[in-house]
Design a protein around this motif. Structure first.
Motif, PDB file in Angstrom:
ATOM      1  N   MET A   1       5.257  45.939  70.339  1.00 18.56           N
ATOM      2  CA  MET A   1       6.423  46.828  70.256  1.00 18.56           C
ATOM      3  C   MET A   1       7.227  46.720  71.546  1.00 18.56           C
ATOM      4  N   ALA A   2       8.432  46.193  71.445  1.00 24.57           N
ATOM      5  CA  ALA A   2       9.281  45.988  72.616  1.00 24.57           C
ATOM      6  C   ALA A   2      10.134  47.226  72.850  1.00 24.57           C
ATOM      7  N   GLY A   3       9.698  48.045  73.792  1.00 25.06           N
ATOM      8  CA  GLY A   3      10.502  49.185  74.206  1.00 25.06           C
ATOM      9  C   GLY A   3      10.336  50.449  73.394  1.00 25.06           C
ATOM     10  N   MET A   4      10.114  50.348  72.094  1.00 28.93           N
ATOM     11  CA  MET A   4      10.056  51.523  71.224  1.00 28.93           C
ATOM     12  C   MET A   4       9.010  51.314  70.146  1.00 28.93           C
ATOM     13  N   GLY A   5       8.261  52.384  69.823  1.00 27.64           N
ATOM     14  CA  GLY A   5       7.228  52.314  68.802  1.00 27.64           C
ATOM     15  C   GLY A   5       7.749  52.722  67.438  1.00 27.64           C
TER      16      GLY A   5
ATOM     17  N   ARG B   1       6.543  53.047  81.007  1.00 23.21           N
ATOM     18  CA  ARG B   1       6.565  52.017  82.058  1.00 23.21           C
ATOM     19  C   ARG B   1       6.347  50.676  81.373  1.00 23.21           C
ATOM     20  N   GLY B   2       6.858  49.610  81.963  1.00 19.36           N
ATOM     21  CA  GLY B   2       6.649  48.303  81.381  1.00 19.36           C
ATOM     22  C   GLY B   2       7.642  47.998  80.271  1.00 19.36           C
ATOM     23  N   ALA B   3       7.265  47.049  79.383  1.00 14.04           N
ATOM     24  CA  ALA B   3       8.194  46.583  78.365  1.00 14.04           C
ATOM     25  C   ALA B   3       7.576  46.482  76.975  1.00 14.04           C
ATOM     26  N   TYR B   4       6.290  46.087  76.867  1.00 15.85           N
ATOM     27  CA  TYR B   4       5.674  45.827  75.565  1.00 15.85           C
ATOM     28  C   TYR B   4       4.413  46.660  75.383  1.00 15.85           C
ATOM     29  N   GLY B   5       4.405  47.500  74.330  1.00 16.99           N
ATOM     30  CA  GLY B   5       3.212  48.225  73.944  1.00 16.99           C
ATOM     31  C   GLY B   5       2.574  47.566  72.732  1.00 16.99           C
TER      32      GLY B   5
ATOM     33  N   GLU C   1      13.824  39.122  97.023  1.00 16.90           N
ATOM     34  CA  GLU C   1      13.345  40.110  96.066  1.00 16.90           C
ATOM     35  C   GLU C   1      14.306  40.102  94.872  1.00 16.90           C
ATOM     36  N   PHE C   2      13.767  39.805  93.699  1.00 16.03           N
ATOM     37  CA  PHE C   2      14.560  39.736  92.480  1.00 16.03           C
ATOM     38  C   PHE C   2      14.386  41.003  91.654  1.00 16.03           C
ATOM     39  N   ARG C   3      15.351  41.271  90.811  1.00 19.98           N
ATOM     40  CA  ARG C   3      15.273  42.365  89.837  1.00 19.98           C
ATOM     41  C   ARG C   3      15.389  41.782  88.437  1.00 19.98           C
ATOM     42  N   ARG C   4      14.608  42.315  87.506  1.00 21.69           N
ATOM     43  CA  ARG C   4      14.742  41.861  86.124  1.00 21.69           C
ATOM     44  C   ARG C   4      16.080  42.310  85.582  1.00 21.69           C
ATOM     45  N   GLY C   5      16.852  41.366  85.086  1.00 22.20           N
ATOM     46  CA  GLY C   5      18.182  41.666  84.592  1.00 22.20           C
ATOM     47  C   GLY C   5      18.163  42.195  83.173  1.00 22.20           C
ATOM     48  N   ALA C   6      19.356  42.444  82.649  1.00 16.88           N
ATOM     49  CA  ALA C   6      19.487  43.003  81.306  1.00 16.88           C
ATOM     50  C   ALA C   6      19.219  41.966  80.224  1.00 16.88           C
ATOM     51  N   ARG C   7      19.386  40.688  80.553  1.00 15.17           N
ATOM     52  CA  ARG C   7      19.184  39.635  79.557  1.00 15.17           C
ATOM     53  C   ARG C   7      17.704  39.268  79.513  1.00 15.17           C
ATOM     54  N   ALA C   8      17.027  39.761  78.507  1.00 19.62           N
ATOM     55  CA  ALA C   8      15.595  39.486  78.368  1.00 19.62           C
ATOM     56  C   ALA C   8      15.189  39.642  76.913  1.00 19.62           C
ATOM     57  N   ASN C   9      14.384  38.716  76.437  1.00 20.93           N
ATOM     58  CA  ASN C   9      13.777  38.811  75.119  1.00 20.93           C
ATOM     59  C   ASN C   9      12.510  37.964  75.144  1.00 20.93           C
ATOM     60  N   ARG C  10      11.974  37.640  73.966  1.00 19.62           N
ATOM     61  CA  ARG C  10      10.727  36.890  73.935  1.00 19.62           C
ATOM     62  C   ARG C  10      10.911  35.427  74.328  1.00 19.62           C
TER      63      ARG C  10
END
Length: 332
Positions: free
Chosen positions: A56-60, A108-112, A194-203
């Motif tokens: 589950m990416a972000g939401m269950g 917290r995190g991204a994938y449950g 030091e990098f930050r995770r950007g908005a463009r992200a998927n599998r």
């Protein structure tokens, strides 16, 4: 045994450890973004980590049990409840026929991950049940779908302290095919940034942003397309790095500055939007040591599982347990 999906987030898929051996046919591995979460769920349920779970990416969502079924919850923590009563994450529970499991947004995190006793037994393809969205193998789970579970028996009410990996951190890397095309000052700056995770992200992959200038390789416009794998760090034309994830393409011509060790890929994938990441080059010998230690930790996961002690206030049917049954009168 099965669950019916009553409500579901927009990016939920069935995943196992993926398909190996098909790169030459243009098919990347796919599989869970956080493979460690699969092993944790297996340890909680006392079953094989090769069994499929719901990623589950972000939401269950909301799920209703059609029969009694054991479940486990791992990966990025979410608000979780059964029939409105809160239940702990990183634990296994018994979901009785007719009960509703509700999972909210990630905290917290991204994938449950939602695991079923017996695993989710959809039809396998090329030796795996993993959805591969970019290859159009399977699709996202939708409301009204059924999650069928395989044969199962075992205990519930177990917990496991997870490996912390939900806020970014340091990722260990080794040189890749084009690392030598980046001069040493650029490589040093890459390690120091030091990098930050950007908005463009998927599998397929996740973009990283930084406040400084981009990272360019010498002659990068003349690089031939070559085989690539999850963990490779590509530099786009703007000099922004992308960490490639399980559904990445199988070939590409962008220069790769390094490759993330497999043992750190769960941390990479679970980095939330805005989370910070740093990179550290290691030698191949150091990489082998880190990866070996990770494999040993996986093998020891089942020994770390312990009984879940629930607060009596959180057990709505407490009186049905007959906790004082069998007591002997002190006056007799």
């Amino acid at each position: 045994m099965s669950l019916i999906v009553r409500r579901i987030g927009a990016a939920c898929t069935i995943q196992d450890q993926g398909r190996d051996g098909y790169l030459d046919q243009g098919l990347s591995r796919s599989g869970a973004a956080d493979l460690l979460a699969l092993h944790e769920g297996a340890a909680l349920l006392g079953q094989s980590p090769t069994r499929a779970a719901l990623e589950m990416a972000g939401m269950g969502g909301d799920f209703e049990a059609m029969q009694d079924v054991r479940i486990a919850l791992t990966g990025a923590p979410m608000q979780a409840s059964i029939d409105g009563s809160s239940v702990p994450w990183n634990a296994s529970h018994l979901l009785l026929k007719g009960q509703r499991l509700t999972l909210g947004a990630v905290l917290r995190g991204a994938y449950g991950y939602l695991h079923l006793g017996g695993g989710i037994v959809t039809e396998p393809f090329l030796g795996s049940r993993s959805t591969h969205l970019t290859a159009k193998l399977g699709g996202m789970v939708a409301a009204g779908d059924t999650l069928p579970a395989g044969p199962d028996s075992g205990d519930t009410g177990m917990k496991l302290t997870p490996t912390e990996r939900f806020s970014g951190g340091t990722l260990h890397i080794v040189p890749s095919f084009q690392t030598a095309l980046f001069d040493q000052p650029t490589l040093n700056r890459f390690e120091q940034t030091e990098f930050r995770r950007g908005a463009r992200a998927n599998r397929m992959g996740m973009q990283l942003d930084s406040g400084g200038e981009g990272f360019a390789a010498q002659g990068q416009l003349n690089i031939l397309s070559e085989v690539i794998t999850p963990g490779d760090i590509q530099m786009t034309g703007t000099g922004n790095p992308f960490i490639l994830l399980p559904e990445c393409q199988t070939t590409g011509g962008y220069p790769r500055i390094a490759t993330v060790l497999p043992c750190d890929m769960s941390r990479a994938a679970q980095t939330p939007a805005g989370g910070t990441i740093r990179f550290q080059f290691v030698t191949l010998d150091e990489a082998a040591t880190l990866q070996g230690a990770f494999q040993k930790d996986l093998a020891r996961l089942s020994s770390r599982v312990e009984p879940l002690i629930r607060d009596p206030h959180d057990i709505p049917d407490l009186l049905s347990y007959q906790l004082i049954g069998g007591m002997i009168s002190a006056t007799e």
